[in-house]
Every structure is written in structure tokens, then in C-alpha cells.
Design a protein around this motif. Structure first.
Motif, PDB file in Angstrom:
ATOM      1  N   LEU A  59      -9.266  22.904  30.363  1.00  0.00           N
ATOM      2  CA  LEU A  59     -10.018  21.653  30.351  1.00  0.00           C
ATOM      3  C   LEU A  59      -9.702  20.855  29.083  1.00  0.00           C
ATOM      4  O   LEU A  59      -9.498  19.635  29.128  1.00  0.00           O
ATOM      5  N   LEU A  94     -12.196  15.636  44.325  1.00  0.00           N
ATOM      6  CA  LEU A  94     -11.867  15.050  43.025  1.00  0.00           C
ATOM      7  C   LEU A  94     -10.978  13.817  43.104  1.00  0.00           C
ATOM      8  O   LEU A  94     -10.676  13.213  42.075  1.00  0.00           O
ATOM      9  N   ARG A 149      -6.113  15.040  33.103  1.00  0.00           N
ATOM     10  CA  ARG A 149      -7.395  15.722  33.126  1.00  0.00           C
ATOM     11  C   ARG A 149      -7.573  16.745  34.253  1.00  0.00           C
ATOM     12  O   ARG A 149      -6.986  16.627  35.317  1.00  0.00           O
ATOM     13  N   ALA A 170      -8.182  14.061  38.872  1.00  0.00           N
ATOM     14  CA  ALA A 170      -8.245  15.329  38.140  1.00  0.00           C
ATOM     15  C   ALA A 170      -7.715  16.470  38.992  1.00  0.00           C
ATOM     16  O   ALA A 170      -7.858  16.472  40.214  1.00  0.00           O
ATOM     17  N   TRP A 220     -10.800  19.475  36.034  1.00  0.00           N
ATOM     18  CA  TRP A 220     -12.239  19.651  36.213  1.00  0.00           C
ATOM     19  C   TRP A 220     -12.480  21.027  36.811  1.00  0.00           C
ATOM     20  O   TRP A 220     -11.762  21.439  37.719  1.00  0.00           O
TER      21      TRP A 220
END
Length: 497
Positions: A400, A381, A409, A385, A411
Motif C-alpha cells: 500500500l 475498484l 495506487r 487502484a 487498495w
């Protein structure tokens, strides 16, 4: 940094720096047009020469303008209007904050919340602008004194007065304090930020905030509890481990708390499975999960959330010496399960195993662990994230969504039972590594065996918690996501403050 509001006309605000944003396109409108008129069309002339920054994150500082109360104007590009979402807005404000910090302004008036953000309302824009400006103002100074001619910190930033602006800025201040707490801890050198130091910080926080309580477990107490996995990692270090519990009691008696569990490896040599020398100095940041947990608890106490929250930190140092645990050892964890050690550098999951078991005894409604756990997560990632792993779809969606709302953020990676076979061992209930394939996921599988019966998620922050390059620094992530998640569970921002 302190936040204030003013109902004075933009051109009349007396400040060191006036901050405005411009999207891509032609012409000026809104506050930019008002300011341009007050300063005799200077912005229009610059715009005609394509000298105004409009691309996202570009900045220009203008000095010695007449007709306004501000000594400077800082113009920041917002990029294409249709692409100005929450993440783009956050980046633009941080760019403005960086330029502000590099100037010699100590006060500012911010108009960036006037920008049209495609997916956020006015309350969010004011709150996030405050958080982002405070973030950009951060400069590490604990062991390095600034030069005599270094730009000063920004003392105050004002925003236009409006419905709810003061409340949103109060919320921003609390969150920013939590993020800074996390960054301060992650940036400290490991000879200062030891397990004992983390415990001292927790005790200081508890003394500062009514309703925040602390409990510290040391070797003898952990031995009695059978925390052999945590203690195995710590046995090779002269800096003894701590299990730290910060408790916020803002809810009703008997309400099940939400719990955060942070990995706090204050320095990670890898142990007997020693790491290469290159970049080993960065292993001071292997306590990023602990920093985020403590930072989130700082914000929780400042926000006075109407709920019960537990912050648990497993703090150790992973060092090689004659007593250190070895590859091939079989360790019995607190929950009675046995672990065959294949790699002493897979230490974070060892300490979290016992910390998750212990946290389960607090009967939490939900447990989320935070850990700079695997390099594989950085490969998967990058630094954009954090990875979320859980078998609870509802909880995954909560985290999320919190990441999206906070511009911090996350994921989701799968945590299917198919991966569990990679950590099977003929000599123990499991081994502590699952090989190269899906390294982040098999680490999550390992942790899941110590969170049985809990509504639980694992968040790997190896890429998100540390900023590579210049300047190297802790990011304070995912404090923003965690606070947003907690606030949402408490009833939303209207229920806070």
C-alpha cells in the motif's frame, strides 16, 4: 526519450518547447515570472484575460515568442495548490507530456519539478516527472505505422541541474523502460505475443543485462513436475505453454530473493466456458501480470538493485478444442491438492496455483503474484487502484505504501477465512470459483491454498493494467509500485544507482 540536465538560465535554454506549470490563483511567480519578463509580459496579458490554463491538466501551447531560446512554451494547469499531491502532480505531468507529443517538438526543457507538491520532496518530483513524461510519449507502433505527418517522438528532455537531478533522471529512465516494456507486451496482438514470444523476450533481456539469468520450462518438464493445473488450461491450444523464470542476482549468495509471479494468459477465450463475443479482442491483455513482472525485471536489471529478485511468468493460451479441459473435471495440482473445475474461464488462478507452488521451491523471502484475475475487481475498484490481498498485515502495508509513493495506487481487500467456505467442493479439495459474492476475494482464497508457508500477497490488476476507451492500451501498471516496493526493501532510493 533521453533525459539531461543543464545549468543554463531558463530564458537561455535552446529547446523546441519549454514546459511550465501554473497553480490556480492570480499572478505569476518563480520561473513563470522570469519567463514572462523575458518575453515582454505575454503571460501577464494572457492571465489578465483568464486565458492561461490553471485547472489541473489543462494545457496551452504558445508559439513564436521572442526573448527566450525556446521555440514554444507549454503551460500546464496544476489545479489548487493545496490539492497538488503526488497523484495530481503525476496526472498534470502526463497531460503536459501528451500535449508535447501532439506537437512537433522533439526536445523540451521541463520546469514542472519546481512545483510545490504537498507530500513529496524534490528528488521524487524530478524522478516522477521523468517517468510521467516518458509514459505520455508512448505510441503503439508495432503493427501500425504512424502516418507521414504524425507528430514525432520526443527525443530529449532536459531539467535544471541541481543536487541529485542526474541520478534521479537515471532512475526515471530505468523505471520508464520497464513500464514501456510492459506496455509493449500488453498491446501486442495475441498472434504475435504468444507464450513462446514471452519466453523469447525474457531470453533477449537476459542477454542484454549482465546479472540477469533466464530459465524456461516447456511441456515435458512441467509434466514431470506435476503442473497439471497449468497444463490443463494450456491443453486446448496449439500455442504451447512456458514457465519463465528471470533471476536477478544483485544481492549476496544465499540471500532469500523477493519473488514476483505473473499471470500470462496471452489470449483468453474462456475455454469451454466461452466468453461473449463483445470485447473478446481485449483478452490479449490477460497477460498483464506477466507484462508487469517482465517490465519490473527490466527495471530491476537497469537499476542494478543490490538484492536478489525472481520474476516468474506462467504463460499459456486458453482455447476451446476437443482436448480442452471441461467444467466438472477434477485436476490434481503440483502441490497434490485437487481442484474441481466449475468454470474454465477461471483459468488464471489455475496456472498461478502451480506457478506459486514452483516459486515456493526457490525459498523466497516474499512472493507477490500479479494477475488480471477478476472482472469483479474492476467492479469494486474501477481502473484507479490494484487490489491487494494477503493475510500478512506488514506485507499489505509495504505494498500500500509503495503504491502511494509511486502514484500507482493499491487498495486492500480482506482475505478472511470466512470466505474460504465458498470454494469448498464435495468432489475435490476445492473448486475454482466461489460464486458471485466477493468474486475477487474468493479467487484470492483459492491462490492462498498454493502459497502456504510463504510470505505472500495477491495483487489483482484487472482494472489497473488496461485502459478502456480511446486509446485502448496497456498501462504498464503496477510496474511503478513493484519497483518502489523492491527499492524500499533494498534500502531506499539512496541505495540505488
Amino acid at each position: 526519450m533521453q533525459f539531461t540536465t543543464t545549468d543554463a538560465a531558463t530564458s537561455a535554454v535552446e529547446t523546441d518547447c519549454l514546459i511550465i506549470g501554473l497553480p490556480e490563483g492570480n499572478g505569476l511567480d518563480g520561473a513563470a515570472a522570469e519567463i514572462d519578463s523575458a518575453i515582454g509580459g505575454v503571460l501577464t496579458q494572457l492571465d489578465k484575460g483568464s486565458e492561461l490554463p490553471r485547472k489541473a491538466g489543462k494545457t496551452l501551447m504558445l508559439h513564436a515568442l521572442t526573448g527566450i531560446g525556446a521555440r514554444r512554451i507549454l503551460v500546464v494547469g496544476l489545479g489548487k495548490a493545496e490539492k497538488l499531491d503526488a497523484v495530481a502532480f503525476d496526472k498534470a505531468v502526463k497531460a503536459a507530456g501528451k500535449a508535447l507529443r501532439q506537437s512537433h517538438a522533439t526536445s523540451a526543457h521541463c520546469l514542472l519539478a519546481d512545483a510545490k507538491v504537498t507530500d513529496r520532496d524534490s528528488d521524487w518530483k524530478v524522478r516522477q516527472a521523468g517517468i510521467a513524461l516518458a509514459y505520455a510519449d508512448y505510441v503503439y507502433s508495432a503493427t501500425k505505422k504512424p502516418k507521414d505527418d504524425a507528430p514525432p517522438a520526443t527525443d530529449t528532455v532536459s531539467f535544471p541541474a541541481g543536487k541529485g537531478a542526474e541520478q534521479q533522471l537515471s532512475l526515471a529512465s530505468a523505471i520508464a523502460a520497464g513500464v514501456q516494456r510492459a506496455r509493449d507486451l500488453a498491446d501486442l496482438p495475441p498472434n504475435i505475443c504468444t507464450p513462446a514470444y514471452l519466453a523469447e523476450i525474457a531470453e533477449t533481456m537476459a542477454a542484454e543485462h549482465d546479472g540477469l539469468e533466464v530459465e524456461i520450462l516447456e511441456d515435458e518438464e512441467m509434466e514431470k513436475l506435476g503442473m497439471n493445473a497449468l497444463l490443463a488450461v494450456a491443453v486446448g491450444s496449439a500455442n504451447r505453454p512456458r514457465l519463465i523464470r528471470l533471476s536477478w542476482s544483485g544481492g549476496k549468495d544465499g540471500d532469500a530473493p523477493l519473488a514476483m509471479v505473473g499471470k500470462g494468459v496471452t489470449f483468453d477465450t474462456g475455454g469451454i466456458s466461452i466468453k461473449p463475443r463483445d470485447l473478446m479482442e481485449q483478452m490479449k491483455f490477460d497477460m498483464g501480470g506477466a507484462a508487469a513482472t517482465i517490465g519490473a525485471m527490466e527495471a530491476v536489471a537497469r537499476l542494478k538493485l543490490p538484492m536478489n529478485v525472481e520474476g516468474v511468468v506462467a504463460a499459456v493460451e486458453n482455447m476451446p478444442d476437443g482436448k480442452a479441459y471441461r467444467p466438472g473435471d477434477v485436476i490434481t495440482a503440483m502441490n497434490g491438492k485437487t481442484i474441481e473445475v466449475h468454470n474454465t474461464d477461471a483459468e488464471g488462478r489455475m496456472i498461478l496455483a502451480d506457478a506459486l507452488t514452483w516459486t515456493g521451491r526457490l525459498k523466497p523471502d516474499t512472493t507477490v503474484d500479479l494477475a488480471t484475475l477478476t472482472g469483479a475487481c474492476v467492479v469494486a475498484l474501477g481502473h484507479h487502484a490494484s487490489a491487494v490481498m494477503t493475510q500478512n498485515d506488514e506485507l499489505a502495508e509495504e505494498l500500500l505504501a509503495a503504491g502511494q509513493r509511486s502514484a500507482d495506487r493499491t487498495w486492500r481487500l480482506p482475505l478472511w477465512d470466512d470466505y474460504q467456505e465458498q470454494i469448498e467442493s464435495p468432489f475435490a479439495d476445492m473448486k475454482n470459483v466461489g460464486g458471485m459474492p466477493a468474486g475477487s476475494i474468493t479467487a484470492g482464497c483459492f491462490l492462498s491454498r498454493f502459497a502456504e508457508g510463504q510470505r505472500w500477497a495477491h495483487v489483482d490488476i484487472a482494472g489497473a493494467a488496461w485502459q478502456w476507451g480511446k486509446p485502448e492500451s496497456g498501462t504498464g501498471r503496477p510496474v511503478g509500485m513493484l519497483v518502489d516496493w523492491l527499492v524500499n526493501r533494498a534500502g531506499g532510493w539512496n541505495a540505488v544507482g
